[in-house]
Design an enzyme around this catalytic site. Structure first.
Site, PDB file in Angstrom:
ATOM      1  N   GLY A 201       0.780  -1.232   0.000  1.00 17.75           N
ATOM      2  CA  GLY A 201       0.000   0.000   0.000  1.00 17.75           C
ATOM      3  C   GLY A 201       0.809   1.278   0.000  1.00 17.75           C
TER       4      GLY A 201
ATOM      5  CG  LEU B 187      12.114   8.874 -13.621  1.00 12.49           C
ATOM      6  CD1 LEU B 187      11.838   8.917 -15.127  1.00 12.49           C
ATOM      7  CD2 LEU B 187      12.796  10.174 -13.189  1.00 12.49           C
TER       8      LEU B 187
ATOM      9  CE1 TYR C 237      25.298   2.027  -5.279  1.00 12.69           C
ATOM     10  CE2 TYR C 237      23.587   3.701  -5.199  1.00 12.69           C
ATOM     11  CZ  TYR C 237      24.023   2.461  -5.607  1.00 12.69           C
ATOM     12  OH  TYR C 237      23.194   1.670  -6.356  1.00 12.69           O
TER      13      TYR C 237
END
EC number: 1.1.1.218
Length: 296
Positions: free
Chosen positions: A13, A19, A52
């Site tokens: 939900g 994007l 990262y």
């Protein structure tokens, strides 16, 4: 300004932007600048990872943006070297600390590993993190069809997302169909793709790239768009979340400007036909807990 991207529903939900911005291999300085550009351009999904080494800059960029935290969707990932139940819980705490956040919206296992028990135990830790409300959704990256089946059989929670290598030259149609059948949203890393061998020594030294592929550029010209925008629109029409990486403000803005045009069925079919079945990134079956140690 409001976010530009439409929202999609995850299997629990939670709503996720269709994007976002990826920050793989971006330096600390580049990340801070890219986050500022992205948020001002209407991005609300930011995808980072422990490996990262820029979680701190992601968190700082969000805090400095002036956008309410509740409007943002932040993803980070558990790296292979931190697999195992207790280690995963500690690694999550460390990621939250670097981000400077109370919770993340999506927490992902970065790879399936050959040490399958460590992978399962890491997923159990993610389930606890979800249950404690410190992640709004949990998922995986780079899991293949049989690996998804094995994980689900040993777990209580079906992953909300499977983030995989996916681009016009490596479309992963069977895995995309598997994700859909399981109610898992597919998210594409490297959504634009990169150069691949095309067997023609007279064409770019035997390599080609999606951004200069004549099929893609012809479609782009027909719509008055860039090749990257056409590829990102292809993802959207395939119900795939894309997280293109860029540190260039102009490209960042263009990459999210893909929701006011549509590709025809014929154009979608043309793009589908570009699939070579050639993977650019690592094979998920060959990854272990010590893989990619140079990134951490």
């Amino acid at each position: 300004m409001a976010g530009k991207s439409p929202l999609i529903n995850l299997n629990n939900g939670v709503k996720m932007p269709a994007l976002g911005l990826g920050v793989f291999a971006a330096s600390a300085e580049e990340t801070a600048s890219a986050i500022a550009s992205a948020i001002s351009s209407g991005y609300r999904l930011i995808d980072t990872a422990r490996s990262y080494n820029n979680e701190a800059q992601v968190g700082e960029g969000i805090r400095n943006s002036g956008v309410d935290r509740a409007e943002m969707f932040v993803t980070t990932k558990l790296f292979n070297c931190d697999y195992g139940y207790e280690r995963a819980l500690r690694a999550f705490d460390e990621s939250l600390g670097r981000l400077g956040l109370d919770y993340v919206d999506l927490y992902l296992l970065h790879w399936p590993t050959k040490d399958w028990n460590a992978t399962i135990q890491s997923w159990k830790a993610a389930e606890k993190i979800l249950g404690d409300g410190r992640a709004r959704a949990i998922g995986v990256c780079n899991f293949l069809e049989d690996q998804l089946d094995e994980l689900i059989a040993a777990s209580d929670v079906v992953p909300a997302v499977n983030q995989i290598e996916l681009h016009p030259y490596f479309a992963q149609k069977p895995l995309l169909a598997k994700n859909r059948a399981l109610g898992i949203v597919t998210e594409a890393w490297s959504p634009i793709g990169g150069a691949i061998n095309d067997g023609d020594g007279d064409n770019h030294g035997g390599r080609k790239h999606p951004l200069t592929d004549p099929v893609i550029t012809t479609i782009a010209e027909a719509h008055g768009r860039s090749a990257a925008q056409v590829i990102l629109r292809w993802h959207f029409q395939n119900d795939v979340v894309a997280i293109p990486k860029s540190v260039n403000p102009e490209r960042i803005a263009k990459n999210i400007d893909v929701f006011d045009f549509a590709l025809s069925d014929a154009e979608m079919a043309q793009l589908d036909e570009l699939d070579t079945g050639v993977r650019i990134g690592p094979d998920p079956r060959d990854v272990d807990t010590s893989s990619f140690a140079e990134f951490v």
